[in-house]
Design an enzyme around this catalytic site. Structure first.
Site, mmCIF file in Angstrom:
data_model
loop_
_atom_site.group_PDB
_atom_site.id
_atom_site.type_symbol
_atom_site.label_atom_id
_atom_site.label_comp_id
_atom_site.label_asym_id
_atom_site.label_seq_id
_atom_site.Cartn_x
_atom_site.Cartn_y
_atom_site.Cartn_z
ATOM 1 N N LYS A 178 24.114 41.910 -15.358
ATOM 2 C CA LYS A 178 24.883 41.520 -14.177
ATOM 3 C C LYS A 178 24.197 40.369 -13.436
ATOM 4 O O LYS A 178 24.866 39.437 -12.959
ATOM 5 C CB LYS A 178 25.059 42.720 -13.258
ATOM 6 C CG LYS A 178 25.764 42.405 -11.939
ATOM 7 C CD LYS A 178 27.166 41.824 -12.129
ATOM 8 C CE LYS A 178 27.870 41.657 -10.798
ATOM 9 N NZ LYS A 178 29.182 40.994 -10.927
ATOM 10 N N LEU A 179 22.882 40.414 -13.338
ATOM 11 C CA LEU A 179 22.166 39.320 -12.685
ATOM 12 C C LEU A 179 22.290 38.027 -13.484
ATOM 13 O O LEU A 179 22.422 36.942 -12.900
ATOM 14 C CB LEU A 179 20.694 39.695 -12.485
ATOM 15 C CG LEU A 179 20.428 40.814 -11.478
ATOM 16 C CD1 LEU A 179 18.926 41.087 -11.377
ATOM 17 C CD2 LEU A 179 20.994 40.484 -10.100
#
Length: 296
Positions: free
Chosen positions: A171-172
């Protein structure tokens, strides 16, 4: 009626739609109010049960979703859930969290005889309401298989990436790209105005070209059309995510100059007053413009 009993902490912009779709899929749902009672009352009217405390919610649930602003809030929520978790229950963190924190929480939850999965979200509140979110999951294989039908209630795309922490890492990386686009678009539009090319002219060249994409279209929904809610993700959360990316890069001993440049773009905007709850990522264009002496 589905077997799992679902608890949901954080029924806000994204969580409301997810919770609604869990009810629609036949799951028993327990929710807890935070700052916005409207979404809780809507879910109760649809059949959810409202809990008075996190410990009460834990005792009533076998799978608990958390949608919180970041790791400090998730850590606080988990600390209150832990003493009352049912054996073999699963805590699913749908927030964009620091993977270093996620790994610590996963160990604590495992020691309590339960499981953790990180399942951060891709998509918008509109997609959440429609049950069309994407999620990238970090979990043990058996836990993931157990959760697969739960995810199917609110997600259109589900990708299992590996053990705990993997979802938050991905996600990052995803947000690194999207927020990098935002920083580049903002700077490009400021330079465009400086050299005498209007926003409309800029958009007429990029839209429909190989440089076009879904993120570009929602971003430009504000820059071209003035829709302040075209992409409802706050600059404050964007800055938080880029700080988490920096921490992940530091842990991996990776030089991260582009990530830091993106982080600093959002840090500049937040320091200049852009850290409010209604200052969204596309509004970065205004702060970059003002920082360069352009009227916005």
């Amino acid at each position: 009626m589905q077997n799992e009993q679902i608890g949901f902490v954080g029924v806000g912009l994204m969580g409301h739609g997810m919770a609604k779709n869990l009810l629609n899929a036949g799951y028993r749902l327990t929710v807890i109010a935070h700052t916005n009672r409207t979404t809780v009352e809507d879910l109760v009217a649809r059949g959810a049960v409202e809990s008075n405390s996190l410990s009460e919610l834990a005792a009533a649930s076998t799978v608990i979703h958390i949608c919180a602003p970041g790791s400090p809030q998730v850590e606080g929520i988990v600390s209150e859930l832990l003493p009352s978790l049912k054996d073999n229950s699963v805590v699913v963190d749908c927030s964009t969290s620091n993977p270093n924190s996620t790994l610590v929480l996963a160990e604590q939850i495992e020691k309590a005889g339960c499981h953790m999965a990180d399942a951060p979200l891709g998509g918008t509140p509109i997609q959440a309401e429609a049950g069309e979110l994407a999620t990238m999951v970090g979990a043990d294989e058996a836990v993931f298989e157990r959760l697969r039908p739960v995810f199917a209630a609110w997600a259109k795309s589900v990708v299992h990436l590996g053990p705990s922490g993997s979802g938050h890492k991905m996600k990052l990386l995803n947000n690194f790209l999207s927020l990098g686009y935002a920083a580049m678009y903002s700077e490009a539009l400021a330079l465009s105005e400086k050299v005498g090319i209007s926003v409309e002219q800029f958009d007429s060249v990029i839209r429909g070209s190989r440089m076009d994409c879904g993120f570009y279209q929602t971003f430009m929904g504000y820059a071209v059309e003035g829709n302040r809610e075209s992409h409802k993700f706050t600059m404050k959360n964007a800055l938080k995510d880029m700080r988490y990316l920096e921490a992940m890069a530091d842990e991996a001993e990776l030089s991260n100059p582009i990530g830091n440049a993106i982080k600093n773009s959002f840090a500049m905007a937040c320091a200049a007053g852009g850290d409010g709850p209604e200052n969204y990522v596309p509004h970065l264009v205004d702060f970059v413009a003002r920082n360069n002496g352009l009227p916005k």
